[in-house]
Motif scaffolding. Structure first.
Motif, PDB file in Angstrom:
ATOM      1  N   SER A 181       0.828  -1.210   0.000  1.00 35.33           N
ATOM      2  CA  SER A 181       0.000   0.000   0.000  1.00 35.33           C
ATOM      3  C   SER A 181       0.862   1.259   0.000  1.00 35.33           C
ATOM      4  CB  SER A 181      -0.945   0.005   1.210  1.00 35.33           C
ATOM      5  OG  SER A 181      -0.229   0.142   2.427  1.00 35.33           O
ATOM      6  N   ILE A 240      -5.808  -6.193  -1.570  1.00 31.86           N
ATOM      7  CA  ILE A 240      -6.256  -4.898  -1.051  1.00 31.86           C
ATOM      8  C   ILE A 240      -7.605  -4.586  -1.681  1.00 31.86           C
ATOM      9  CG2 ILE A 240      -5.834  -2.399  -1.056  1.00 31.86           C
ATOM     10  CD1 ILE A 240      -2.877  -2.958  -0.931  1.00 31.86           C
ATOM     11  N   ILE A 256      -6.678  -0.910   6.107  1.00 33.75           N
ATOM     12  CA  ILE A 256      -6.364  -2.326   5.851  1.00 33.75           C
ATOM     13  C   ILE A 256      -6.718  -3.175   7.068  1.00 33.75           C
ATOM     14  CG2 ILE A 256      -4.482  -3.966   5.462  1.00 33.75           C
ATOM     15  CD1 ILE A 256      -3.096  -1.769   3.798  1.00 33.75           C
TER      16      ILE A 256
END
Length: 472
Positions: free
Chosen positions: A366, A403, A465
């Motif tokens: 990320s 993700i 997350i």
């Protein structure tokens, strides 16, 4: 003299269309070099979206895109992005019409006058101004274009209160940048990105409101801490020694009266935004309905200001020109995707990127995506253009590495939005010119703030997350 003109031309940064067209040419060349490959797409029963089957990638025969097909792809991209393009046209025309009524000038002038009239309450009023600008910008209806025109006014106000030119940028440019980046219901950034990601429009707003509150608070603390320091000791100002003796408030704009019609105009705008939010959440509205609301708001504002039909229409047409670049950038950027798809190399790129990221944790991946979006924003400062160019690649990568798409959109809005106050390819140079701040002085002031914001962005992404922030 001639040599000086030539040197200035050499230093000129390429137009965003030049950059995008160059990328399309490069991508066409890559279709001759990069092996073609393809994933199978399957319907996900949970999200009801087409997603990549991660085990289905296979190479295939090359399908290069020749120069003529490249230009055809450009037109196809404009057609494919037509719904987003017309949303942007509708929004820009609406905001231009409201601007022409004087409602925006009157709103900002009122806030400035209140500060001038009660200097002992200046800190409290400045905080309110920053909160209002940040919240307003988060809807996409207050942007850099509107606030930049008022920077000289904020500059004169800051100097009168014992602050400096950087504080003027801090109470005008930064709140708008933070609000635009937090993007609660911003159609130009989150709206475009979520459309491409096949997410409900403006879903996940609760988390973005949290981002808005935290980032606005941090901005207020940063700006006022610096302001108090230099008010106490002017020698500590980063721009100490520069001559601002010729700075005066633009009295014409400052005297823009906040008439009944202008007050109603602003109310209609925010009621329209409220109806959009209700329709999106309760009635499952999408892009077409949002564009229609902008048109309705435009007509109602025109009627309230006693404009005839021709004046409303002519103003809306003039407003279209303000949105041409932003709207067409989306279509031109979509042309990149068309070339990648026709050349069958988009899945090859996704497969390579996903393979590299799979060895990293979700958190590390990320951060890598965030850095990439920041760098891309240097080349494509348009939010809608960057979304159209990057999200078709970022979304499948996010799917493959685990993700979820809402977090991918969050990463995009951070990378696009916050770096607008850093990269010189956006409005930074214009803002510094308006505030008479040398660019090196600006960077000395903004870099610590930008680092703080970048760290907070990572914290918010990690939090998303951890909680599996999704399309709710």
């Amino acid at each position: 003299m001639k040599r000086k003109v030539i040197q200035e031309r050499k230093r000129e940064f390429p137009h965003v269309f030049v950059i995008l067209l160059a990328i399309i040419v490069i991508v066409c060349i890559l279709t001759y070099i990069v092996p073609a490959g393809q994933y199978q797409r399957v319907l996900d029963d949970v999200s009801n979206r087409m997603v990549i089957d991660p085990d289905s990638f296979a190479y295939m025969d090359s399908t290069p895109v020749n120069p003529f097909k490249m230009f055809v792809a450009l037109i196809e991209g404009l057609i494919q992005a037509s719904n987003i393009t017309f949303l942007i046209f509708s929004a820009f025309s609406c905001l231009y019409l409201i601007e022409q009524t004087g409602a925006l000038d009157a709103s900002i002038a009122l806030m400035v006058r209140k500060t001038q009239a009660k200097p002992k309450y200046a800190t409290a009023i400045l905080i309110m101004i920053m909160i209002v600008l940040s919240a307003w910008a988060s809807t996409g209806t207050m942007s850099y274009e509107e606030i930049i025109a008022f920077i000289p006014v904020f500059l004169a106000l800051s100097l009168a209160l014992g602050y400096d030119a950087l504080v003027a940028l801090g109470i005008s440019l930064l709140p708008v940048g933070v609000g635009f980046s937090s993007a609660t219901v911003n159609p130009f950034s989150v709206g475009v990105a979520q459309t491409i990601a096949e997410l409900p429009l403006f879903s996940g707003i609760g988390y973005r409101i949290l981002v808005l509150v935290v980032m606005t608070t941090v901005t207020i603390v940063y700006v006022l801490t610096y302001a108090k320091k230099i008010q106490k000791d002017p020698s500590k100002s980063i721009v100490a020694g520069l001559d601002y003796s010729d700075v005066e408030i633009d009295e014409e704009r400052m005297q823009t009266p906040f008439t009944k019609e202008r007050k109603i105009s602003i109310c209609i705008l925010f009621i329209g935004i409220g109806i959009m939010a209700f329709g999106l959440i309760k009635l499952k509205w999408y892009i077409n309905e949002i564009a229609a609301i902008f048109i309705i708001v435009s007509i109602l504002v025109g009627i309230v200001n006693k404009w005839n039909a021709n004046k409303i229409t002519n103003t809306l047409v003039a407003g279209l020109s303000k949105g041409v670049v932003s709207a067409l950038v989306v279509g031109v950027a979509r042309g990149i995707l068309v070339v990648l798809t026709k050349g069958n190399i988009i899945d090859t790129i996704i497969h390579s990127a996903a393979s590299a990221l799979e060895s990293l944790s979700l958190y590390a991946s990320s951060v890598g995506m965030l850095v990439l979006q920041n760098l891309i924003n240097f080349l494509i400062p348009s939010a809608s253009g960057q979304a159209a160019a990057t999200m078709p690649i970022m979304i499948p990568i996010a799917d493959l590495i685990g993700i979820n798409r809402q977090i991918a959109v969050l990463i995009f809005q951070f990378g696009d939005g916050f770096s607008n106050i850093f990269w010189p390819t956006g409005f930074v140079l214009i803002a510094c010119t308006m505030a008479k701040v040398p660019i090196n002085k600006y960077y000395k002031w903004i870099i610590p703030y930008f680092i703080i914001c970048f760290i907070l962005q990572i914290v918010f992404i990690f939090g998303a997350i951890a909680m599996n922030y999704g399309p709710f």
